[in-house]
Design a protein around this motif. Structure first.
Motif, PDB file in Angstrom:
ATOM      1  N   ILE A   1     -12.803  27.089 -19.627  1.00 49.76           N
ATOM      2  CA  ILE A   1     -12.784  28.522 -19.343  1.00 49.76           C
ATOM      3  C   ILE A   1     -13.115  28.784 -17.873  1.00 49.76           C
ATOM      4  CG2 ILE A   1     -13.797  30.742 -19.918  1.00 49.76           C
ATOM      5  CD1 ILE A   1     -14.343  29.580 -22.714  1.00 49.76           C
TER       6      ILE A   1
ATOM      7  N   VAL B   1     -11.200  30.439 -14.607  1.00 53.67           N
ATOM      8  CA  VAL B   1     -11.814  31.469 -13.763  1.00 53.67           C
ATOM      9  C   VAL B   1     -11.779  31.051 -12.293  1.00 53.67           C
ATOM     10  CG1 VAL B   1     -13.979  32.644 -13.224  1.00 53.67           C
ATOM     11  CG2 VAL B   1     -13.286  32.347 -15.597  1.00 53.67           C
ATOM     12  N   HIS B   2     -12.183  29.783 -12.055  1.00 62.27           N
ATOM     13  CA  HIS B   2     -12.216  29.312 -10.675  1.00 62.27           C
ATOM     14  C   HIS B   2     -10.814  29.222 -10.086  1.00 62.27           C
ATOM     15  CE1 HIS B   2     -16.330  27.384 -11.657  1.00 62.27           C
ATOM     16  NE2 HIS B   2     -16.459  28.622 -11.244  1.00 62.27           N
TER      17      HIS B   2
ATOM     18  N   VAL C   1     -14.869  38.855  -2.130  1.00 62.90           N
ATOM     19  CA  VAL C   1     -15.174  39.829  -3.174  1.00 62.90           C
ATOM     20  C   VAL C   1     -14.433  41.127  -2.886  1.00 62.90           C
ATOM     21  CG1 VAL C   1     -17.005  41.055  -4.358  1.00 62.90           C
ATOM     22  CG2 VAL C   1     -17.475  38.827  -3.335  1.00 62.90           C
TER      23      VAL C   1
ATOM     24  N   LEU D   1     -10.816  40.844  -3.483  1.00 62.44           N
ATOM     25  CA  LEU D   1     -10.453  40.797  -4.897  1.00 62.44           C
ATOM     26  C   LEU D   1     -10.569  42.174  -5.523  1.00 62.44           C
ATOM     27  CD1 LEU D   1      -9.669  38.652  -7.061  1.00 62.44           C
ATOM     28  CD2 LEU D   1     -11.982  38.993  -7.914  1.00 62.44           C
TER      29      LEU D   1
ATOM     30  N   VAL E   1      -7.617  44.107  -7.385  1.00 62.94           N
ATOM     31  CA  VAL E   1      -7.688  44.602  -8.754  1.00 62.94           C
ATOM     32  C   VAL E   1      -7.464  46.104  -8.761  1.00 62.94           C
ATOM     33  CG1 VAL E   1      -9.205  44.897 -10.737  1.00 62.94           C
ATOM     34  CG2 VAL E   1      -9.202  42.733  -9.514  1.00 62.94           C
ATOM     35  N   GLY E   2      -8.094  46.775  -7.806  1.00 62.78           N
ATOM     36  CA  GLY E   2      -7.941  48.225  -7.713  1.00 62.78           C
ATOM     37  C   GLY E   2      -6.488  48.611  -7.506  1.00 62.78           C
TER      38      GLY E   2
ATOM     39  N   ALA F   1      -4.552  48.222 -10.654  1.00 61.31           N
ATOM     40  CA  ALA F   1      -4.869  49.297 -11.583  1.00 61.31           C
ATOM     41  C   ALA F   1      -4.181  50.594 -11.186  1.00 61.31           C
ATOM     42  CB  ALA F   1      -6.383  49.492 -11.624  1.00 61.31           C
TER      43      ALA F   1
ATOM     44  N   LEU G   1      -0.639  50.453 -12.024  1.00 61.98           N
ATOM     45  CA  LEU G   1      -0.493  50.576 -13.468  1.00 61.98           C
ATOM     46  C   LEU G   1      -0.590  52.039 -13.882  1.00 61.98           C
ATOM     47  CD1 LEU G   1      -0.297  48.127 -15.474  1.00 61.98           C
ATOM     48  CD2 LEU G   1      -2.586  48.795 -16.197  1.00 61.98           C
ATOM     49  N   TYR G   2      -1.576  52.738 -13.285  1.00 66.06           N
ATOM     50  CA  TYR G   2      -1.786  54.135 -13.636  1.00 66.06           C
ATOM     51  C   TYR G   2      -0.589  54.984 -13.227  1.00 66.06           C
ATOM     52  CZ  TYR G   2      -3.787  58.791 -13.706  1.00 66.06           C
ATOM     53  OH  TYR G   2      -4.007  60.108 -13.956  1.00 66.06           O
TER      54      TYR G   2
ATOM     55  N   ARG H   1       2.497  54.709 -15.379  1.00 63.90           N
ATOM     56  CA  ARG H   1       2.338  54.942 -16.808  1.00 63.90           C
ATOM     57  C   ARG H   1       3.504  55.719 -17.404  1.00 63.90           C
ATOM     58  NH1 ARG H   1       0.263  58.961 -14.214  1.00 63.90           N
ATOM     59  NH2 ARG H   1       0.210  61.010 -15.185  1.00 63.90           N
TER      60      ARG H   1
ATOM     61  N   PHE I   1       5.508  54.073 -20.596  1.00 62.56           N
ATOM     62  CA  PHE I   1       5.331  54.526 -21.973  1.00 62.56           C
ATOM     63  C   PHE I   1       6.066  55.815 -22.231  1.00 62.56           C
ATOM     64  CE2 PHE I   1       1.559  52.276 -20.503  1.00 62.56           C
ATOM     65  CZ  PHE I   1       1.695  51.138 -21.292  1.00 62.56           C
TER      66      PHE I   1
ATOM     67  N   VAL J   1     -12.460  48.293 -13.992  1.00 60.18           N
ATOM     68  CA  VAL J   1     -11.210  48.863 -13.482  1.00 60.18           C
ATOM     69  C   VAL J   1     -10.264  49.170 -14.633  1.00 60.18           C
ATOM     70  CG1 VAL J   1      -9.180  48.347 -12.127  1.00 60.18           C
ATOM     71  CG2 VAL J   1     -11.429  47.849 -11.215  1.00 60.18           C
TER      72      VAL J   1
ATOM     73  N   VAL K   1      -8.813  52.935 -15.728  1.00 64.45           N
ATOM     74  CA  VAL K   1      -7.427  53.258 -16.042  1.00 64.45           C
ATOM     75  C   VAL K   1      -7.346  53.912 -17.417  1.00 64.45           C
ATOM     76  CG1 VAL K   1      -5.138  52.299 -16.452  1.00 64.45           C
ATOM     77  CG2 VAL K   1      -6.539  51.406 -14.584  1.00 64.45           C
TER      78      VAL K   1
ATOM     79  N   THR L   1     -18.284  33.492 -19.711  1.00 62.10           N
ATOM     80  CA  THR L   1     -18.854  32.461 -18.829  1.00 62.10           C
ATOM     81  C   THR L   1     -19.623  33.031 -17.643  1.00 62.10           C
ATOM     82  OG1 THR L   1     -16.765  32.245 -17.664  1.00 62.10           O
ATOM     83  CG2 THR L   1     -17.196  30.683 -19.442  1.00 62.10           C
TER      84      THR L   1
END
Lengths: 647, 540
Positions: free
Chosen positions: A597, A601-602, A625, A628, A632-633, A636, A639-640, A643, A647, B187, B191, B243
């Motif tokens: 796992i 992650v690494h 950090v 990243l 991720v933001g 997101a 994605l928003y 939408r 859908f 995050v 959303v 983890t």
């Protein structure tokens, strides 16, 4: 008649609990001398014994019907699961409590002498009192759930007391082993309780153990419940295949072996089966299972006992074997006989353990019977008491062990269960082996050849505080059987009489027809003949020159090794269960988790870092950090915004 | 909706922001005055604890709002960000009441545990700790999704700082890992929140519980469930998203570990209870079997990992994975035994694991090692610690008579009941085996650390627990023993809420039945329905 005591069942477990609290917490360390702590401990058990006597007297005067449980407070409530804190004092719990507090009192007194030179008597008596409280709670509980509190509580005390000498590595391992093996059994008990709840909608004895409720339950469910309860019983009462912890439990102080690992706690499994007699009587297959496990355990344990050289381990296997007899009795529906054997066994086995403890005390802690011997001259009181208990357990008439064992054998023989004769034959063989291993033990420890007699000359008799309880137990081992379970005439069987109101249950394998006095006498004669021949044979052989014994062991070859190594069951468990469990946990912790796992992650982090490096040239962002989080933001946000399209 | 200010005075807001006020006071204390920097946070933590206790005395566990609505007590509601419809809306039901009590209690323990173990930058540390407490309390009382999210996120920063700045040797790695895992979930949840608002036009949690099931289409519901659910699953944590936990718990300073395990992990389960299930009942039906199995896997897998640990703290951390598996199992079997057991298990885990971390911290402070093989014979070296540790370990393995047993037993019973209705007993059977494993890893560790001779000379002459440490442990032990003997003290507070929760959502779920939650097709006979049938008869 004014019932003064009936509402105060709680007093019975309260006194030892208070004693444990006083010795454990309340009394300041400086004041904890042997005198203080032992007085508190013995006094509390004596109070508990007195309360039990008074309550029993009132119970006996109650002519009709069964006593009702006494409710104290709401304990666990969740929806339709309602378990109050309630106690029940009926003939079964009364008998058990009398035995536990009575024998417990004698063993507490003995402990005062035995533990006199121990540096930490306060802790010892705290554990011992806590054990008494838990054991009494187990016996007095009105529901399976509350019984389980006592059930695991005595297991905890057993764990603590086996490992009482906490600096000793082997003692700690033995304690842990006992707890874990018992937990396996307890898992069975837990599952049984859950099934009882979904089947009966209650965990209280009066609602579960009524014939009307049982008739409604499906046979499959009944079998599952009774079998799982029995799994719990095999753990606590050291039956195959969960018996492995009891011989190791002998690492604890000898009074503990006598009280917990012989007289009281290990009989809790028998108590549960007898308590649930209504369930077992309704479910033949489970009863058969109980009978067979019982008789096979009895036989194998007595075989193993033949080849053990540690005085306490011989007695431990003997306990396992005798508990097997009790389960055999339960399996054929002879519940009163089972309880009678519980009581007589408590007398003679406590006597044997205390005798062994006295012998160890007198020889400076020697436990190897090959290095003992000749104690008869120097320790006369111990020898006589031990000898009486040996006669009793071997089944010599009219001692207590004979009476209860004969009752069991009789019930097995006349049982309507088809292979009853096979069971009886196995039980008779066990009776012979019992006489053999007990008198082997007695001969080697207290008599033996000339060399052994010389060794024994250095021993010294134990103080009266130890020998008096020993002799009282020996007296009980003589008369206890006839007093409680006079075989003839039927009306004078005290225990049957006391429990008769309670025993309105269908007997599955039990025969109404007991075969008459002739059969009873014939069976008794066979049992007695077998016991006497075993005892005489073993005593004559083993008090002779020890090299003869060694010659016999060599002749027996692998058969002897197999028995002396306890059938290699421990080794088998190491290979089949412990090894794979350790391997699997290592696999989970060191491979799956850290490489599997976390590897992913690494990996993901590395990719993000690369991306961050790429981004850095464009945006001069400094930490990965930050990069990243932004990535991720951004995902997101996309994605928003998307939408509507998605859908 | 009946969400109005019940008292003239905003009691609940005072509770939530009292620690933050403490942080503000700390800001004004010069950093040389270490004594004041310890005393002030303690005073504020104790005040918060007392206020929480006071509120719980005024809390009416049996209050019902309306036919289908849970009553939120001590509720406060006012517009916050007007144009967006965001409100400052807070309140308590039975579940959040228990969580608030737990948080306030552990807040005091955390300050006591930091007393001497934190020597550098005490001021910043205490400010972080107090802000963290406000955020944690806020999460449990928030009744508006945006407010919830704000508290949820503001928890992250002080926690990351506590791990990263005051933690053990690998603290930076652990802090970054914790941050990335949590941020990832947050995050996704953000959303989800925005999307849900887009569909329903409200951020209010009670309103969403009433309106979202109808407003959200099935396919959207499943995706939304996942957006929220992954955030919560990371927090719980569910295997395989766990983890971050062993590293974060192990590297964090003692107080950090106590709050992480004691409070933060509960937020995952709390989120499932407060949001995932009420908002997306149809998706719950689809995902419940998977969650039941993830719970069971967590119990066994966490236990197996704990068994192989050589580091005391890491072992306790993995035991959390195992214990939280029980919580998730209990929530998703949909009966009162399971749910009440899960709620109680949340409290119990906070007490027991909090106490375990506290006592491990006591050892660590003296020996500066967490390696099990460095210890041995501690029974002689630190007798009082040894005895208290044993009691706490026993509570953690679920010894009846102590708190852990009641919760576990109720969850197992709930699981078996649901399994019985569905004809699939495996989840309950496998979960029961977790009880054996727990004894193996905790008592196995206990033997190696406390029993035997003192071999390592550095373990000689250690100072046993001092009064401050004993008081901190005693605060938790009262709960550990108290809830074991009288579990109604907690069960009574959440009973009504749990019942309403099941009743409401069972109806909203329409055809959710326990059979489905075990992946077994089941004829819809009313009598066997877990959610409708079982608990309805249960509450008097």
């Amino acid at each position: 008649m004014d019932f003064l005591w009936t509402k105060h069942i709680w007093l019975i477990p309260f006194w030892p609990a208070l004693g444990a609290l006083a010795n454990g917490v309340l009394i300041p360390r400086a004041r904890k001398t042997l005198d203080v702590v032992s007085t508190v401990a013995i006094g509390s058990v004596a109070m508990s014994f007195l309360c039990t006597v008074f309550l029993t007297a009132e119970l006996a005067s109650l002519r009709i019907g069964n006593p009702a449980p006494v409710e104290y407070f709401r304990w666990i409530d969740a929806g339709d699961l309602r378990v109050p804190f309630a106690l029940l004092f009926d003939p079964l719990s009364a008998t058990m409590c009398l035995m536990v507090t009575g024998v417990g009192l004698l063993i507490h007194i003995y402990s005062m002498g035995y533990m006199a030179h121990d540096p930490d008597p306060g802790r010892f008596f705290t554990y011992l009192n806590l054990f008494m409280a838990m054991m009494l709670l187990l016996l007095l509980a009105d529901s399976f759930l509350l019984m389980f509190v006592g059930w695991e509580g005595v297991g905890l005390c057993s764990y603590l007391l086996i490992g009482f000498w906490h600096r000793k590595e082997s003692a700690n391992r033995a304690g842990l082993k006992a707890f874990l093996v018992n937990r396996v059994g307890d898992a069975g008990f837990l599952m049984a309780m859950m099934l009882i709840f979904v089947t009966f909608g209650s965990l209280r004895f009066d609602e579960v153990l009524s014939n009307a409720a049982i008739r409604q339950a499906s046979p499959t469910m009944l079998f599952a419940i009774t079998a799982l309860l029995f799994v719990g019983a095999t753990g606590k009462s050291a039956q195959l295949p969960l018996h492995v912890w009891l011989p190791d439990a002998m690492e604890g102080p000898t009074p503990v072996s006598a009280l917990i690992h012989a007289a009281t706690m290990v009989t809790a499994g028998v108590y549960v089966v007898v308590r649930c007699a209504a369930l077992y009587s309704a479910e033949g297959a489970a009863s058969a299972l109980v009978a067979w496990i019982g008789v096979i355990t009895a036989l194998l344990a007595s075989l193993i006992a033949l080849a053990q050289t540690d005085i306490k381990r011989v007695l431990a296997y003997s306990t396992i074997s005798q508990l097997g007899y009790m389960f055999l009795a339960c399996g054929v529906g002879a519940y009163v006989a089972a309880i009678l054997h519980v009581v007589t066994h408590a007398f003679f086995k406590a006597c044997l353990f205390l005798g062994a403890g006295s012998a160890m005390h007198g020889t400076g802690g020697q436990t190897d019977i090959r290095k003992m011997g000749g104690l008869a001259k120097t320790m006369p009181r111990t020898t006589v008491a031990f000898w009486i208990a040996c006669l009793s357990i071997a089944g010599i008439a009219p001692l207590a062990g004979f009476v209860s064992k004969d009752e069991i054998l009789h019930h097995v023989f006349v049982s309507t269960y088809a292979p009853a004769r096979t069971l009886w034959t196995l039980a008779i063989i066990t009776a012979f082996l019992t006489a053999v291993y007990m008198f082997r033990l007695f001969a080697l420890t207290f008599h033996g050849d000339e060399q052994a007699m010389k060794r024994g000359a250095h021993a010294h008799e134990s103080p009266s505080v130890m020998t008096i309880p020993l002799m009282m137990l020996a007296a009980l081992a003589i008369v206890g059987g006839l007093a409680l379970g006079l075989p003839y005439p039927p009306g004078l069987h005290l225990l049957n009489h006391f429990m008769r109101g309670w025993l309105i249950i269908g007997r599955h394998h039990g025969a109404e027809d007991t075969g008459g006095l002739g059969l009873a006498l014939a069976l008794a004669a066979i049992a007695l003949a077998v016991a006497v021949s075993g005892a005489v044979l073993a005593f004559r052989f083993f008090r002779g020159p020890y090299r003869r014994v060694e010659l016999l062991q060599r002749r027996l070859g692998f058969a002897y090794t197999l028995l002396s190594r306890k059938l290699y069951i421990d080794e088998l468990y190491d290979i089949v269960i412990v090894g794979p469990a350790v391997g699997l946990s290592r696999l989970a912790a060191d491979v799956t988790d850290t490489r599997g796992i976390d590897g992913i992650v690494h990996g993901a982090a590395a990719i993000a870092y690369r991306a961050g490096e790429g981004l850095r040239r464009l945006q001069t962002s400094h930490t990965r950090v930050y990069a990243l989080a932004m990535l991720v933001g951004a995902v997101a946000l996309v994605l928003y915004l998307a939408r509507g399209m998605l859908f | 909706m009946g969400l109005t200010l019940e008292f003239g005075f905003p009691v609940l807001s005072t509770l939530v922001f009292l620690p933050a006020l403490g942080a503000l006071v700390c800001l004004l204390i010069p950093r040389e005055r270490a004594g004041a920097l310890r005393a002030v946070p303690l005073v504020f933590a104790v005040a918060t604890g007392l206020l929480a206790l006071l509120i719980s005395l005024g809390f009416e566990p049996r209050a019902v709002g309306s036919e289908t609505q849970v009553a939120y007590q001590f509720a406060e509601r006012m517009p916050w960000i007007g144009p967006l419809g965001v409100e400052y809306s807070i309140g308590l039901d039975g579940i959040s009441m228990l969580m608030v009590l737990l948080t306030a209690l552990l807040g005091i323990v955390a300050v006591l545990a930091s007393w001497t173990s934190i020597e550098h930058r005490i001021k910043e540390y205490m400010i972080c700790l107090l802000l963290l407490e406000t955020a944690m309390l806020g999460v449990f009382v928030a009744l508006d999704l945006v407010l919830f999210y704000v508290f949820w996120e503001s928890m992250l920063i002080p926690m990351v700082l506590i791990i990263g700045a005051w933690g053990g040797p690998r603290r930076v790695y652990a802090a970054v890992k914790f941050f990335i895992f949590t941020m990832f979930g947050s995050v996704l949840m953000l959303v989800g929140i925005l999307w849900l608002h887009h569909l329903t036009g409200t951020f209010s949690i009670p309103e969403l519980a009433a309106r979202a099931p109808a407003a959200v289409a099935a396919s959207q519901g499943e995706l939304l469930f996942l957006l929220f659910g992954i955030a919560f699953a990371i927090k719980v944590p569910l295997v395989p998203l766990h983890t971050w936990l062993p590293d974060a718990h192990t590297e964090a300073p003692t107080a950090g570990s106590i709050l992480l395990a004691g409070v933060l992990l509960k937020m995952g389960a709390y989120g499932f209870l407060r949001m995932c299930v009420p908002f997306f009942p149809a998706a719950t039906v689809a995902f419940a079997p998977a969650l039941v199995w993830l719970g069971v896997i967590g119990i066994l897998y966490g236990g197996a990992c704990a068994l192989a640990q050589r580091d005391v703290k890491r072992l306790v951390a993995y035991s959390s994975v195992s214990h939280l598996g029980f919580v998730i199992l209990g929530v998703f079997v949909f009966n009162l035994q399971g749910l009440q057991g899960a709620i109680l298990q949340m409290v119990n885990h906070g007490l027991s694991t909090g106490a375990l971390f506290l006592l491990v911290g006591v050892m660590y402070e003296r020996r500066h090692t967490r390696d099990i093989s460095e210890y041995g014979g501690m029974w002689d070296a630190m007798p009082l610690l040894a005895r208290l540790f044993l009691l706490v370990a026993l509570s953690s393995i679920g010894l009846p008579g102590l708190n852990g047993f009641v919760g576990e037993w109720l969850v197992l019973t709930g699981a078996l009941r649901a399994g019985h209705a569905a004809g699939n007993y495996w989840p309950a059977i496998l979960a029961t085996l977790g009880v054996v494993i727990a004894a193996a890893y905790l008592l196995g560790m206990y033997r190696r650390v406390f029993f035997g001779e003192v071999q390592n000379p550095r373990n000689r002459g250690l100072r046993d627990m001092v009064r401050r440490e004993v008081i901190a442990a005693a605060l938790l032990l009262v709960g550990i023993v108290g809830l074991g003997v009288y579990p109604r003290a907690a069960l009574g507070i959440s009973e009504r809420t749990a019942f309403n929760w099941l009743d409401t959502h069972a109806q909203a779920l329409e055809d959710v039945d326990v059979g489905r939650s075990f992946g077994m097709p089941q004829p819809p006979t009313r009598g066997q329905r877990g959610p409708g049938g079982a608990p309805v008869g249960g509450v008097r």
